[in-house]
Design a protein around this motif. Structure first.
Motif, PDB file in Angstrom:
ATOM      1  N   LEU A  84       0.846  -1.189   0.000  1.00  0.00           N
ATOM      2  CA  LEU A  84       0.000   0.000   0.000  1.00  0.00           C
ATOM      3  C   LEU A  84       0.880   1.236   0.000  1.00  0.00           C
ATOM      4  CD1 LEU A  84      -2.581  -1.043   2.730  1.00  0.00           C
ATOM      5  CD2 LEU A  84      -2.896  -1.101   0.260  1.00  0.00           C
ATOM      6  N   GLU A  85       0.487   2.245  -0.757  1.00  0.00           N
ATOM      7  CA  GLU A  85       1.242   3.491  -0.830  1.00  0.00           C
ATOM      8  C   GLU A  85       0.492   4.664  -0.209  1.00  0.00           C
ATOM      9  OE1 GLU A  85       2.354   4.074  -4.895  1.00  0.00           O
ATOM     10  OE2 GLU A  85       3.595   2.264  -4.930  1.00  0.00           O
ATOM     11  N   ARG A  86      -0.827   4.547  -0.111  1.00  0.00           N
ATOM     12  CA  ARG A  86      -1.646   5.668   0.376  1.00  0.00           C
ATOM     13  C   ARG A  86      -2.889   5.120   1.060  1.00  0.00           C
ATOM     14  NH1 ARG A  86      -3.374  10.862  -3.212  1.00  0.00           N
ATOM     15  NH2 ARG A  86      -4.438  11.944  -1.533  1.00  0.00           N
ATOM     16  N   LEU A  87      -3.307   5.803   2.118  1.00  0.00           N
ATOM     17  CA  LEU A  87      -4.579   5.492   2.763  1.00  0.00           C
ATOM     18  C   LEU A  87      -5.534   6.637   2.461  1.00  0.00           C
ATOM     19  CD1 LEU A  87      -3.476   4.177   6.272  1.00  0.00           C
ATOM     20  CD2 LEU A  87      -4.144   2.856   4.269  1.00  0.00           C
ATOM     21  N   LEU A  88      -6.612   6.333   1.792  1.00  0.00           N
ATOM     22  CA  LEU A  88      -7.592   7.340   1.411  1.00  0.00           C
ATOM     23  C   LEU A  88      -8.536   7.649   2.568  1.00  0.00           C
ATOM     24  CD1 LEU A  88      -8.490   5.941  -2.112  1.00  0.00           C
ATOM     25  CD2 LEU A  88      -6.871   7.769  -1.559  1.00  0.00           C
ATOM     26  N   ALA A  89      -9.176   8.786   2.513  1.00  0.00           N
ATOM     27  CA  ALA A  89     -10.173   9.161   3.510  1.00  0.00           C
ATOM     28  C   ALA A  89     -11.265   8.103   3.579  1.00  0.00           C
ATOM     29  CB  ALA A  89     -10.773  10.524   3.174  1.00  0.00           C
ATOM     30  N   PHE A  90     -11.668   7.779   4.778  1.00  0.00           N
ATOM     31  CA  PHE A  90     -12.758   6.838   5.055  1.00  0.00           C
ATOM     32  C   PHE A  90     -12.458   5.403   4.594  1.00  0.00           C
ATOM     33  CE2 PHE A  90     -14.562  11.098   4.383  1.00  0.00           C
ATOM     34  CZ  PHE A  90     -14.963  11.363   5.683  1.00  0.00           C
ATOM     35  N   THR A  91     -11.177   5.068   4.466  1.00  0.00           N
ATOM     36  CA  THR A  91     -10.786   3.712   4.069  1.00  0.00           C
ATOM     37  C   THR A  91     -11.399   2.657   4.970  1.00  0.00           C
ATOM     38  OG1 THR A  91      -8.695   4.459   3.112  1.00  0.00           O
ATOM     39  CG2 THR A  91      -8.806   2.158   3.787  1.00  0.00           C
ATOM     40  N   PHE A  92     -11.482   2.943   6.260  1.00  0.00           N
ATOM     41  CA  PHE A  92     -11.949   1.947   7.227  1.00  0.00           C
ATOM     42  C   PHE A  92     -13.352   2.262   7.759  1.00  0.00           C
ATOM     43  CE2 PHE A  92      -7.309   2.316   7.424  1.00  0.00           C
ATOM     44  CZ  PHE A  92      -6.979   1.052   6.967  1.00  0.00           C
ATOM     45  N   LYS A  93     -14.103   3.074   7.046  1.00  0.00           N
ATOM     46  CA  LYS A  93     -15.445   3.466   7.465  1.00  0.00           C
ATOM     47  C   LYS A  93     -16.320   2.231   7.691  1.00  0.00           C
ATOM     48  CE  LYS A  93     -19.363   6.334   6.265  1.00  0.00           C
ATOM     49  NZ  LYS A  93     -19.991   7.198   5.290  1.00  0.00           N
ATOM     50  N   GLY A  94     -17.002   2.220   8.820  1.00  0.00           N
ATOM     51  CA  GLY A  94     -17.915   1.137   9.150  1.00  0.00           C
ATOM     52  C   GLY A  94     -17.278  -0.001   9.927  1.00  0.00           C
ATOM     53  N   LEU A  95     -15.978   0.031  10.110  1.00  0.00           N
ATOM     54  CA  LEU A  95     -15.293  -1.046  10.836  1.00  0.00           C
ATOM     55  C   LEU A  95     -15.186  -0.705  12.325  1.00  0.00           C
ATOM     56  CD1 LEU A  95     -12.502  -1.869   8.235  1.00  0.00           C
ATOM     57  CD2 LEU A  95     -14.678  -3.023   8.589  1.00  0.00           C
ATOM     58  N   ILE A  96     -16.316  -0.438  12.939  1.00  0.00           N
ATOM     59  CA  ILE A  96     -16.342   0.057  14.314  1.00  0.00           C
ATOM     60  C   ILE A  96     -15.920  -0.980  15.349  1.00  0.00           C
ATOM     61  CG2 ILE A  96     -18.048   1.833  13.805  1.00  0.00           C
ATOM     62  CD1 ILE A  96     -20.162  -0.010  15.025  1.00  0.00           C
ATOM     63  N   LYS A  97     -15.899  -2.248  15.005  1.00  0.00           N
ATOM     64  CA  LYS A  97     -15.487  -3.287  15.952  1.00  0.00           C
ATOM     65  C   LYS A  97     -14.045  -3.748  15.762  1.00  0.00           C
ATOM     66  CE  LYS A  97     -20.111  -5.027  16.803  1.00  0.00           C
ATOM     67  NZ  LYS A  97     -20.961  -6.206  16.865  1.00  0.00           N
ATOM     68  N   LEU A  98     -13.345  -3.179  14.792  1.00  0.00           N
ATOM     69  CA  LEU A  98     -11.973  -3.572  14.520  1.00  0.00           C
ATOM     70  C   LEU A  98     -11.074  -3.193  15.686  1.00  0.00           C
ATOM     71  CD1 LEU A  98     -10.163  -4.753  12.219  1.00  0.00           C
ATOM     72  CD2 LEU A  98      -9.645  -2.382  11.621  1.00  0.00           C
ATOM     73  N   ALA A  99     -10.365  -4.173  16.249  1.00  0.00           N
ATOM     74  CA  ALA A  99      -9.513  -3.931  17.409  1.00  0.00           C
ATOM     75  C   ALA A  99      -8.026  -3.921  17.052  1.00  0.00           C
ATOM     76  CB  ALA A  99      -9.769  -4.977  18.487  1.00  0.00           C
ATOM     77  N   LYS A 100      -7.622  -4.659  16.027  1.00  0.00           N
ATOM     78  CA  LYS A 100      -6.223  -4.718  15.600  1.00  0.00           C
ATOM     79  C   LYS A 100      -6.148  -4.463  14.104  1.00  0.00           C
ATOM     80  CE  LYS A 100      -4.648  -8.175  18.918  1.00  0.00           C
ATOM     81  NZ  LYS A 100      -4.025  -9.506  19.064  1.00  0.00           N
ATOM     82  N   LEU A 101      -5.172  -3.651  13.715  1.00  0.00           N
ATOM     83  CA  LEU A 101      -4.977  -3.347  12.302  1.00  0.00           C
ATOM     84  C   LEU A 101      -3.484  -3.409  12.006  1.00  0.00           C
ATOM     85  CD1 LEU A 101      -6.059  -2.423   9.547  1.00  0.00           C
ATOM     86  CD2 LEU A 101      -5.955  -0.068  10.401  1.00  0.00           C
ATOM     87  N   ASN A 102      -3.100  -4.270  11.083  1.00  0.00           N
ATOM     88  CA  ASN A 102      -1.698  -4.426  10.729  1.00  0.00           C
ATOM     89  C   ASN A 102      -1.436  -3.820   9.356  1.00  0.00           C
ATOM     90  OD1 ASN A 102       0.894  -5.206  10.161  1.00  0.00           O
ATOM     91  ND2 ASN A 102       0.642  -7.299  10.902  1.00  0.00           N
ATOM     92  N   LEU A 103      -0.794  -2.678   9.357  1.00  0.00           N
ATOM     93  CA  LEU A 103      -0.415  -1.994   8.119  1.00  0.00           C
ATOM     94  C   LEU A 103       1.102  -1.976   7.951  1.00  0.00           C
ATOM     95  CD1 LEU A 103      -2.889   1.025   8.280  1.00  0.00           C
ATOM     96  CD2 LEU A 103      -3.028  -0.962   6.768  1.00  0.00           C
ATOM     97  N   SER A 104       1.799  -2.799   8.690  1.00  0.00           N
ATOM     98  CA  SER A 104       3.259  -2.812   8.640  1.00  0.00           C
ATOM     99  C   SER A 104       3.762  -3.393   7.327  1.00  0.00           C
ATOM    100  CB  SER A 104       3.832  -3.588   9.822  1.00  0.00           C
ATOM    101  OG  SER A 104       3.375  -4.917   9.811  1.00  0.00           O
ATOM    102  N   ASN A 105       5.010  -3.062   7.014  1.00  0.00           N
ATOM    103  CA  ASN A 105       5.699  -3.561   5.823  1.00  0.00           C
ATOM    104  C   ASN A 105       4.981  -3.225   4.520  1.00  0.00           C
ATOM    105  OD1 ASN A 105       7.948  -4.933   7.162  1.00  0.00           O
ATOM    106  ND2 ASN A 105       6.323  -6.207   8.008  1.00  0.00           N
ATOM    107  N   ASN A 106       4.504  -2.010   4.432  1.00  0.00           N
ATOM    108  CA  ASN A 106       3.928  -1.494   3.192  1.00  0.00           C
ATOM    109  C   ASN A 106       4.811  -0.357   2.693  1.00  0.00           C
ATOM    110  OD1 ASN A 106       1.221  -2.764   2.429  1.00  0.00           O
ATOM    111  ND2 ASN A 106       1.033  -2.520   4.636  1.00  0.00           N
ATOM    112  N   LYS A 107       4.300   0.440   1.804  1.00  0.00           N
ATOM    113  CA  LYS A 107       5.040   1.588   1.267  1.00  0.00           C
ATOM    114  C   LYS A 107       4.245   2.867   1.476  1.00  0.00           C
ATOM    115  CE  LYS A 107       7.394  -1.191  -2.188  1.00  0.00           C
ATOM    116  NZ  LYS A 107       7.715  -1.363  -3.606  1.00  0.00           N
TER     117      LYS A 107
END
Length: 70
Positions: free
Chosen positions: A4-27
């Motif tokens: 991944l190179e960019r995170l856009l606005a509202f990328t995770f919209k609606g994921l209100i129960k998400l407790a862990k997010l792994n975005l490591s080792n991207n660009k």
């Protein structure tokens, strides 16, 4: 790894129960405002090995205060 190179606005919209997010080792070099919108239950964000760091970013203020950036 997703390369991944960019995170856009509202990328995770609606994921209100998400407790862990792994975005490591991207660009990820750019994060739009509101990219982390709706992540109210997030506790752990893995963000190492990207082109930018969240620790010095004003975007860290958009995350719930209880989030640990790892």
């Amino acid at each position: 790894y997703n390369k991944l190179e960019r995170l856009l606005a509202f990328t995770f919209k609606g994921l209100i129960k998400l407790a862990k997010l792994n975005l490591s080792n991207n660009k990820i070099s750019h994060i739009d405002p509101n990219a982390f919108f709706d992540l109210v239950s997030l506790k752990y964000l893995y963000f190492n090995s990207n082109k930018i760091s969240l620790s010095n970013s004003k975007l860290q203020n958009e995350l719930p205060s209880s989030v640990q950036i790892l």
